[in-house]
Design an enzyme around this catalytic site. Structure first.
Site, short mmCIF file in Angstrom:
data_model
loop_
_atom_site.label_atom_id
_atom_site.label_comp_id
_atom_site.label_asym_id
_atom_site.label_seq_id
_atom_site.Cartn_x
_atom_site.Cartn_y
_atom_site.Cartn_z
N ARG A 223 -73.99 29.03 -77.27
CA ARG A 223 -73.97 28.91 -76.69
C ARG A 223 -75.74 28.33 -75.91
NH1 ARG A 223 -69.28 29.65 -74.95
NH2 ARG A 223 -68.57 31.44 -73.98
N HIS A 271 -69.11 20.93 -73.23
CA HIS A 271 -68.68 22.31 -74.01
C HIS A 271 -67.18 22.18 -73.64
CE1 HIS A 271 -68.76 26.69 -73.20
NE2 HIS A 271 -67.84 26.59 -74.17
P1 NAP Z 1 -67.04 36.53 -83.47
O1 NAP Z 1 -66.57 36.50 -84.45
O2 NAP Z 1 -67.66 37.93 -82.54
O3 NAP Z 1 -68.31 36.79 -84.45
C1 NAP Z 1 -69.84 36.40 -84.03
C2 NAP Z 1 -70.68 36.57 -85.69
O4 NAP Z 1 -72.28 36.88 -85.39
C3 NAP Z 1 -70.46 38.10 -86.70
O5 NAP Z 1 -70.43 37.24 -87.89
C4 NAP Z 1 -71.51 38.49 -86.01
O6 NAP Z 1 -71.88 39.86 -87.29
C5 NAP Z 1 -72.43 37.49 -86.06
N1 NAP Z 1 -73.44 38.45 -85.45
C6 NAP Z 1 -73.46 39.46 -83.57
N2 NAP Z 1 -74.51 39.64 -83.15
C7 NAP Z 1 -75.69 39.44 -84.43
C8 NAP Z 1 -77.05 39.60 -84.28
N3 NAP Z 1 -77.54 40.27 -83.79
N4 NAP Z 1 -77.62 39.26 -85.20
C9 NAP Z 1 -76.86 38.43 -86.83
N5 NAP Z 1 -75.10 38.24 -86.68
C10 NAP Z 1 -74.95 38.73 -84.69
O7 NAP Z 1 -68.05 35.36 -82.69
P2 NAP Z 1 -66.69 33.75 -82.31
O8 NAP Z 1 -65.10 33.97 -81.92
O9 NAP Z 1 -66.78 32.90 -84.04
O10 NAP Z 1 -67.46 33.02 -81.56
C11 NAP Z 1 -68.95 32.95 -81.46
C12 NAP Z 1 -69.75 32.40 -80.35
O11 NAP Z 1 -68.90 30.86 -79.90
C13 NAP Z 1 -68.50 32.89 -79.06
O12 NAP Z 1 -69.28 34.17 -78.79
C14 NAP Z 1 -69.08 31.62 -78.29
O13 NAP Z 1 -70.03 32.04 -77.75
C15 NAP Z 1 -68.96 30.27 -78.83
N6 NAP Z 1 -67.67 29.63 -78.62
C16 NAP Z 1 -68.06 28.31 -78.43
C17 NAP Z 1 -67.37 27.60 -78.18
C18 NAP Z 1 -67.70 26.28 -77.78
O14 NAP Z 1 -66.41 25.50 -76.84
N7 NAP Z 1 -67.96 25.69 -77.77
C19 NAP Z 1 -65.44 27.58 -78.40
C20 NAP Z 1 -65.38 28.85 -78.79
C21 NAP Z 1 -66.17 30.16 -78.96
P3 NAP Z 1 -71.38 40.72 -88.33
O15 NAP Z 1 -69.69 39.91 -89.10
O16 NAP Z 1 -71.68 41.48 -88.78
O17 NAP Z 1 -69.92 41.08 -86.64
#
Ligand code: NAP
Length: 308
Positions: A223, A271
């Site tokens: 993001r 995006h």
């Molecule tokens: P997810 O499965 O919820 O994983 C989030 C990761 O971030 C987890 O490993 C979590 O730690 C870590 N995290 C969260 N808060 C943290 C903090 N304060 N300090 C350190 N680590 C932290 O999310 P995801 O599905 O991988 O997606 C990640 C993001 O990618 C989405 O939220 C979205 O914004 C973005 N995205 C972008 C696109 C695009 O097209 N550009 C597409 C899809 C998603 P833990 O493992 O300990 O819980």
């Protein structure tokens, strides 16, 4: 018969058709019924304000996106109603491809050769091996973990930073805010795959850029709100960073005249790193609906306290 209301902006007919195929025995709606009939499920991207709160009998909100900060920030979803974020194989495959493409392009100097070609200049650059590059991935979730694993399999020295530090084979894990500085110290490539929360907003700024290897590359696929834009521009302009691939921005579409558009060291994409693919996404949502109706816990329910 339970009802499901699909509000997808792009190609709503296709979404509705796929739900009808995969969820027989449910009524699939493309408009909200005017007569106050209950609707158990709503599938949303960025719903219009007031929509979710107005649905009678709502049981589950199914997000078309992996990131749900907009649903939490709006306070639109009543407290007792679970929000399920999008996690599906298509999304993961897309993200893995996109980050790998950026990583390899920078690692093998393709951006620099493109610039040299424009000048008609034949000038081989030092070519390193993947194992000589440190890549730090911020976030080890549904997207960060497979990205980190694949980069490790390509031979990169991969570090992964997350809240819990859950281990990922072939990588070094770092847990919690106290370890962020160590996780990024000397990294050649920084990949952001964090969710946007109160804890992660503005996380990537001067303090992080200062600790990377000189001339590092930054990849943001999560993001725009994670990044302090002015600090990123300063790091690019003074050479702390040699480039950045940005797929996400504080304001989208990226406004006309924004400094990122014409910056020679920035690659802007609109995006598209990991778009939601209707076929795989519907299968993932239907799986969760079946779990819900069988009284089993659903997968990927947002923890509102953590914000992701
Ligand atoms: P997810 O499965 O919820 O994983 C989030 C990761 O971030 C987890 O490993 C979590 O730690 C870590 N995290 C969260 N808060 C943290 C903090 N304060 N300090 C350190 N680590 C932290 O999310 P995801 O599905 O991988 O997606 C990640 C993001 O990618 C989405 O939220 C979205 O914004 C973005 N995205 C972008 C696109 C695009 O097209 N550009 C597409 C899809 C998603 P833990 O493992 O300990 O819980």
């Amino acid at each position: 018969m339970r009802r499901l209301f699909v509000t997808a902006r792009a190609n709503p007919k296709l979404w509705a058709e796929l739900f009808r195929e995969q969820l027989p025995g449910h009524e699939i709606l493309e408009e909200m019924p005017a007569d106050g009939r209950s609707v158990a499920y709503v599938v949303v991207g960025r719903p219009r304000p007031g929509l979710i709160g107005s649905i009678p009998g709502l049981e589950v909100v199914l997000s078309l996106n992996a990131g749900v900060e907009h649903l939490l920030a709006s306070g639109e979803v009543p407290a007792g109603i679970p929000i399920v974020r999008m996690v599906d194989d298509g999304l993961t495959e897309g993200m893995v491809d996109w980050v790998l493409a950026q990583t390899l392009a920078w690692h093998r100097n393709l951006f620099r050769y493109r610039d040299q070609q424009a000048e008609g200049r034949w000038a081989p650059l030092p070519e390193k091996l993947a194992r000589e590059r440190v890549v730090t991935v911020l976030g080890a979730g549904a997207l960060g973990a497979p990205v980190a694993s694949l980069l490790a399999r390509f031979g990169f020295a991969v570090r992964v930073w997350s809240r819990s530090g859950s281990p990922i084979d072939g990588t070094t894990g770092y847990a919690g805010r106290d370890r962020l500085a160590d996780a990024v110290a000397g990294a050649d490539i920084l990949v952001n795959l964090l969710p946007l929360t109160g804890d992660t907003a503005d996380l990537i700024g001067q303090a992080v850029f200062d600790r990377l290897a000189s001339g590092a590359f930054f990849i943001n696929a999560a993001r725009g709100g994670h990044v302090v834009d002015a600090d990123l521009l300063a790091a690019l302009d003074d050479g702390r960073l040699s480039g950045a691939a940005l797929d996400v921005f504080r304001e989208e579409p990226l406004p006309d005249g924004h400094a990122f558009w014409r910056h020679p060291k920035i690659l802007v994409s609109p995006h598209v790193a990991a778009p939601t693919h209707p076929q795989t996404a519907v299968a993932a949502m239907v799986d969760n609906i079946r779990r819900h109706e069988a009284g089993q816990p659903m997968q990927h329910v947002v923890d509102r306290r953590r914000g992701y």
